[in-house]
Design a protein around this motif. Structure first.
Motif, PDB file in Angstrom:
ATOM      1  N   GLU A 157      20.985  80.351  46.885  1.00 42.29           N
ATOM      2  CA  GLU A 157      20.105  79.523  46.037  1.00 42.29           C
ATOM      3  C   GLU A 157      20.143  78.057  46.444  1.00 42.29           C
ATOM      4  O   GLU A 157      19.983  77.165  45.617  1.00 42.29           O
ATOM      5  CB  GLU A 157      20.496  79.670  44.553  1.00 42.29           C
ATOM      6  CG  GLU A 157      20.425  81.106  44.049  1.00 42.29           C
ATOM      7  CD  GLU A 157      20.681  81.224  42.556  1.00 42.29           C
ATOM      8  OE1 GLU A 157      20.992  80.208  41.912  1.00 42.29           O
ATOM      9  OE2 GLU A 157      20.548  82.346  42.034  1.00 42.29           O
ATOM     10  N   LEU A 158      20.361  77.798  47.736  1.00 47.14           N
ATOM     11  CA  LEU A 158      20.451  76.412  48.212  1.00 47.14           C
ATOM     12  C   LEU A 158      19.362  76.080  49.227  1.00 47.14           C
ATOM     13  O   LEU A 158      19.370  75.009  49.822  1.00 47.14           O
ATOM     14  CB  LEU A 158      21.825  76.165  48.854  1.00 47.14           C
ATOM     15  CG  LEU A 158      23.036  76.234  47.926  1.00 47.14           C
ATOM     16  CD1 LEU A 158      24.323  76.226  48.736  1.00 47.14           C
ATOM     17  CD2 LEU A 158      23.019  75.067  46.950  1.00 47.14           C
ATOM     18  N   GLY A 159      18.433  76.994  49.445  1.00 44.46           N
ATOM     19  CA  GLY A 159      17.399  76.759  50.450  1.00 44.46           C
ATOM     20  C   GLY A 159      16.286  75.855  49.942  1.00 44.46           C
ATOM     21  O   GLY A 159      16.265  75.446  48.780  1.00 44.46           O
TER      22      GLY A 159
ATOM     23  N   ASN B 251      20.804  71.744  59.324  1.00 41.70           N
ATOM     24  CA  ASN B 251      19.397  71.764  58.912  1.00 41.70           C
ATOM     25  C   ASN B 251      18.940  73.171  58.532  1.00 41.70           C
ATOM     26  O   ASN B 251      18.170  73.343  57.575  1.00 41.70           O
ATOM     27  CB  ASN B 251      18.514  71.184  60.019  1.00 41.70           C
ATOM     28  CG  ASN B 251      18.517  69.657  60.012  1.00 41.70           C
ATOM     29  OD1 ASN B 251      19.108  69.046  59.115  1.00 41.70           O
ATOM     30  ND2 ASN B 251      17.873  69.052  60.988  1.00 41.70           N
ATOM     31  N   VAL B 252      19.428  74.156  59.254  1.00 39.14           N
ATOM     32  CA  VAL B 252      19.105  75.542  58.898  1.00 39.14           C
ATOM     33  C   VAL B 252      19.614  75.852  57.483  1.00 39.14           C
ATOM     34  O   VAL B 252      18.922  76.484  56.686  1.00 39.14           O
ATOM     35  CB  VAL B 252      19.708  76.525  59.932  1.00 39.14           C
ATOM     36  CG1 VAL B 252      19.690  77.950  59.404  1.00 39.14           C
ATOM     37  CG2 VAL B 252      18.937  76.448  61.247  1.00 39.14           C
ATOM     38  N   CYS B 253      20.793  75.358  57.153  1.00 42.01           N
ATOM     39  CA  CYS B 253      21.335  75.571  55.800  1.00 42.01           C
ATOM     40  C   CYS B 253      20.477  74.891  54.745  1.00 42.01           C
ATOM     41  O   CYS B 253      20.183  75.466  53.702  1.00 42.01           O
ATOM     42  CB  CYS B 253      22.769  75.045  55.697  1.00 42.01           C
ATOM     43  SG  CYS B 253      23.925  75.991  56.674  1.00 42.01           S
ATOM     44  N   ARG B 254      20.059  73.651  55.006  1.00 39.52           N
ATOM     45  CA  ARG B 254      19.261  72.910  54.024  1.00 39.52           C
ATOM     46  C   ARG B 254      17.913  73.581  53.791  1.00 39.52           C
ATOM     47  O   ARG B 254      17.395  73.582  52.689  1.00 39.52           O
ATOM     48  CB  ARG B 254      19.018  71.470  54.497  1.00 39.52           C
ATOM     49  CG  ARG B 254      20.221  70.535  54.532  1.00 39.52           C
ATOM     50  CD  ARG B 254      20.848  70.261  53.188  1.00 39.52           C
ATOM     51  NE  ARG B 254      21.682  71.354  52.726  1.00 39.52           N
ATOM     52  CZ  ARG B 254      22.906  71.640  53.172  1.00 39.52           C
ATOM     53  NH1 ARG B 254      23.466  70.897  54.073  1.00 39.52           N
ATOM     54  NH2 ARG B 254      23.581  72.663  52.683  1.00 39.52           N
ATOM     55  N   PRO B 292      30.147  74.419  52.435  1.00 41.99           N
ATOM     56  CA  PRO B 292      29.317  75.256  53.306  1.00 41.99           C
ATOM     57  C   PRO B 292      29.497  76.724  52.926  1.00 41.99           C
ATOM     58  O   PRO B 292      30.625  77.196  52.795  1.00 41.99           O
ATOM     59  CB  PRO B 292      29.883  74.991  54.706  1.00 41.99           C
ATOM     60  CG  PRO B 292      30.600  73.695  54.607  1.00 41.99           C
ATOM     61  CD  PRO B 292      31.129  73.638  53.199  1.00 41.99           C
ATOM     62  N   LYS B 293      28.395  77.411  52.698  1.00 42.20           N
ATOM     63  CA  LYS B 293      28.472  78.826  52.312  1.00 42.20           C
ATOM     64  C   LYS B 293      27.952  79.724  53.417  1.00 42.20           C
ATOM     65  O   LYS B 293      28.230  80.915  53.448  1.00 42.20           O
ATOM     66  CB  LYS B 293      27.682  79.046  51.022  1.00 42.20           C
ATOM     67  CG  LYS B 293      28.262  78.222  49.886  1.00 42.20           C
ATOM     68  CD  LYS B 293      27.688  78.579  48.528  1.00 42.20           C
ATOM     69  CE  LYS B 293      28.428  77.781  47.460  1.00 42.20           C
ATOM     70  NZ  LYS B 293      27.942  78.060  46.105  1.00 42.20           N
TER      71      LYS B 293
END
Lengths: 320, 320
Positions: A157-159, B251-254, B292-293
């Protein structure tokens, strides 16, 4: 049958009725009760919801479900709002269940930026789009991503946090702990803050100096207007923000390739003074392997996108 | 019942059998016939497919469909390969229909990087992941994005090109026409090219100089090994590449927030010499709002990911 969408904001709470086809009915808004407790906030939300239901002569039996768009951070799966800007007592509040109990209706919680993007997708600037990205140029840069008609949440749920895409390695420090985030370069707040610093540090001959001295602060609108009047520093600051925004849009194309990127928020009031240079930068920065196919345009629902989208999320959740 | 996956590469063509549960059976590979015409390439693909079917004592009646993973640019919806690196005659070839006619089976075309990501998702490093991003650190940086178990194509089949995410505004020119793309900073090819330039331009005392003089060129492996042996310039170059790779992962995570980012390609042979500094940079560059997940790890199928994933795409397309 109808779904109710509620947009919970730091200053304003708004509700709307939306039918299955995406047509919006009545809208009712009231100031968010910020000086009480979570129960008071829920009371305001319930009142707004009841008003739009009653305005059409309906009862709760005509309502399939309720969607709530809320500022983050939240947990959608747990229905909890962890914190809310400006309202310290809204911390770790089980908002979904509180609203559900109050209204005796099924409730789904959604991030407000995601809800707004979904609203535009359903019945705003997203017409005939399957994939849509929305950017809100406000205090920060909010964003929502719709892929194949569904909100992209990510695995945790962080995208969908495009405002925190890093665009400048080792760049300006951001409130999120990273450096060089998109929102540090093109949110209304940071554009104004950066301008203020430049004016204060080494005053160039600029009309903004007089505005800053007179008002004690400047905002993105002052910069836009000074630019229109031919002020050089204002033009430079405005152009830099638009350049980074275009870079962000190019990255969105490379990664997500949506039909449309729609923009909203205070800075979009500049209209073509924003979009014309934005498209110039976008075309120039875009790769040469294909022509730009993603359309960059203005969102069309304004401040109603969030509540309409929240109702859409309720339809998607409870409509089958 | 089975699906056949074919991975068409510039030097090698490979086929594999995959059952509905994602179990891979026989694999057969042969050099891609590069000195003939498109019909010869299709002939090679059909031979590889027939071999894996016959090896199990099956006939075409046991095959549900065929998936073909191909280098780009391609049109998935039209089934056309527009161009292929190293094979000039593979230009504007209706590959899907040619293979379908040759094998008398339904065929679906997919981008090779997407197919590889889907392969890892189905039966490789993607175990228990719903959202997965794969980066291939080769000549360029290839990538595939899986969201909710489906390949992200974008509205114009141009999505998932993480290697061309702009990370350095106004940075190094990339072959795609943009500047500052991720792949300009961390593909094996560009890391070596950048090192060569630095050694040639202003030779620092580095072991790489002797290797360059002796071989006439250096590659990412030379840099990795010189770094291990304590060479300062090699360490600096390696670390810079890893830093930008970590930025890309943040950036992929964001934006996408996947369960997992998996890496493959030549540079990953460095093992922990890549992953240890990568995780360091990743943790340091990651926002502080959450831990970081997303897990960053090594892909597990190696060069079989593409063919296995292509078979998976065939299952998704023809399996119902």
């Amino acid at each position: 049958m109808w779904c109710v969408g509620i947009d919970l904001g730091g200053t304003f709470t708004k509700a709307v009725l939306v039918d299955r086809a995406g047509n919006a009915g009545e809208v009712f808004g009231l100031p968010t009760p910020t000086d009480g407790d979570p129960a008071g906030v829920v009371e305001g939300m319930a009142e707004a919801a009841n008003r739009v239901v009653e305005a059409r002569g309906l009862s709760h039996r005509d309502v399939v479900g309720v969607g709530v768009g809320s500022p983050g951070p939240i947990s959608i799966s747990r229905g909890i709002i962890y914190a809310m800007p400006n309202i310290p007592f809204m911390s770790n509040v089980p908002l979904r269940d509180m609203v559900g109990k109050k209204l005796d209706l099924p409730v789904v919680l959604e991030n407000d930026a995601n809800a707004a993007a979904y609203g535009e997708y359903l019945c705003g600037a997203g017409e005939e789009a399957r994939d849509l990205v929305m950017l809100t140029l406000g205090t920060g840069v909010g964003s929502g991503i719709i892929i194949d008609g569904k909100i992209l949440h990510g695995s945790h749920e962080l995208g969908g946090e495009l405002g925190h895409m890093i665009l400048v390695p080792g760049g300006e420090p951001c409130g999120c702990g990273q450096r060089g985030c998109l929102e540090r370069y093109c949110s209304a707040h940071y554009v104004a803050a950066g301008a203020t610093r430049r004016i204060r540090e080494a005053p160039p001959p600029t009309a903004l100096r007089a505005i800053l001295d007179a008002k004690g602060s400047i905002d993105a609108k002052d910069i836009h207007e000074a630019r229109k009047a031919g002020d050089k520093l204002a033009a430079e600051i405005w152009d830099k923000a638009v350049y980074y925004l275009a870079l962000g849009c190019v990255n969105v194309c490379r990664i997500l390739d949506p039909d449309r990127i729609v923009l909203t928020g205070g800075m979009t009031r500049a209209g073509e003074d924003l979009f014309a240079p934005l498209r110039d930068h976008f075309f120039r920065l875009h790769w040469s392997l294909t022509k730009p196919k993603t359309e960059v345009s203005l969102a069309s629902l304004g401040s109603d996108a969030g509540s309409i989208g929240a109702a859409g999320v309720a339809w998607q959740t409870f409509g089958n």
